[in-house]
Design a protein around this motif. Structure first.
Motif, PDB file in Angstrom:
ATOM      1  N   HIS A 198       0.817  -1.208   0.000  1.00  0.00           N
ATOM      2  CA  HIS A 198       0.000   0.000   0.000  1.00  0.00           C
ATOM      3  C   HIS A 198       0.853   1.261   0.000  1.00  0.00           C
ATOM      4  CE1 HIS A 198      -2.864  -3.099   1.330  1.00  0.00           C
ATOM      5  NE2 HIS A 198      -3.753  -2.351   0.719  1.00  0.00           N
ATOM      6  N   ILE A 244      -4.886  -3.201  -6.580  1.00  0.00           N
ATOM      7  CA  ILE A 244      -4.639  -2.480  -5.338  1.00  0.00           C
ATOM      8  C   ILE A 244      -4.955  -0.997  -5.450  1.00  0.00           C
ATOM      9  CG2 ILE A 244      -2.172  -2.027  -5.820  1.00  0.00           C
ATOM     10  CD1 ILE A 244      -1.707  -2.625  -2.791  1.00  0.00           C
ATOM     11  N   TYR A 245      -4.894  -0.441  -6.684  1.00  0.00           N
ATOM     12  CA  TYR A 245      -5.076   1.005  -6.855  1.00  0.00           C
ATOM     13  C   TYR A 245      -5.292   1.268  -8.336  1.00  0.00           C
ATOM     14  CZ  TYR A 245      -4.181   5.733  -4.821  1.00  0.00           C
ATOM     15  OH  TYR A 245      -4.293   7.005  -4.323  1.00  0.00           O
TER      16      TYR A 245
END
Length: 253
Positions: A198, A244-245
């Motif tokens: 992250h 994740i993004y």
């Protein structure tokens, strides 16, 4: 802090932080002498490849770094003009460009990553890029080229639905989709590596914001999505690989 079992879902975040403290980690694969995972997920689909202009050949207008930082903002409205292929090449280089491969075990890139593990693959949902048919592509960072994943004309609407119907995905020139491959990170850091995934995503997206400002484009980072739906659309299992993004990019109006 000793381990405590999870009592309620509202404690999940706290429990994650506790359980990934160093004292709770099992022996690390790296320390046990196990080989590292591949630096890049192999591309086996045998579809079309699109070479990208080499980064060293790309000439762009200069932009003041302070201006780029001070003017950084999320942009959701985009002009209809496409990106040029060399501009997309520049954005990819700035966000995941490989400067050097070291001992076949790790890479030095244009963004920081914990332990130089660089546990991301970059997918692109392309709507308007010159010389690239609309579709889903993967950036092969080690070779600096695109690989075709899908030319399904219905895919943009399905992806938009998986992102909770945020309209700027359909309006963007391209949407960057960053896929985490946690095994590349946990090999060195065990379960604590999920923290670093992250952190790394933030590094990558900030580079995209700054690089896009140099070519007159806006960016909007996206963290809200239906995990299961988008992973299914991208052909990911949700555990060994997962979204994740993401971020949309397009010309400023």
């Amino acid at each position: 802090m000793p381990y405590r079992s999870l009592r309620t879902l509202s404690e999940a975040g706290k429990e994650f932080m506790r359980m990934t403290e160093h004292e709770n980690l099992p022996p690390l694969d790296q320390m046990l002498g196990r080989p590292p995972p591949p630096l890049e997920v192999p591309y086996t689909k045998g579809r079309a490849f699109i070479p990208l202009p080499p980064p060293e050949d790309i000439v762009l207008p200069a932009i003041d770094l302070r201006d780029a930082i001070e003017q950084r903002e999320s942009v959701r409205d985009y002009a209809p003009e496409p990106l040029a292929l060399h501009e997309l090449s520049f954005l990819l280089w700035c966000t995941q460009g490989v400067r050097r491969v070291v001992d076949g075990a790790f890479t030095l890139r244009t963004v920081p990553s914990a332990g130089a593990r660089h546990a991301f693959e970059t997918y692109l949902l392309i709507n308007r890029v010159e010389d690239v048919p609309p579709g889903l592509y993967r950036y092969l960072a080690l070779e600096h080229r695109l690989a075709e994943e899908s030319r399904d004309p219905g895919l943009p609407k399905h992806v938009t639905a998986a992102f909770l119907n945020q309209p700027h995905i359909l309006e963007s020139a391209v949407t960057f989709l960053w896929i985490a491959v946690p095994g590349r990170m946990t090999w060195r850091y065990s379960e604590r590596g999920y923290r670093y995934l992250h952190l790394d995503a933030g590094h990558v997206c900030q580079n995209l914001y700054l690089a896009a400002s140099g070519i007159g484009c806006g960016v909007c980072a996206i963290g809200a999505f239906d995990d299961a739906a988008i992973n299914r659309l991208l052909g990911l299992d949700g555990e060994e690989q997962f979204l994740i993004y993401a971020a949309t990019v397009g010309r400023k109006v």
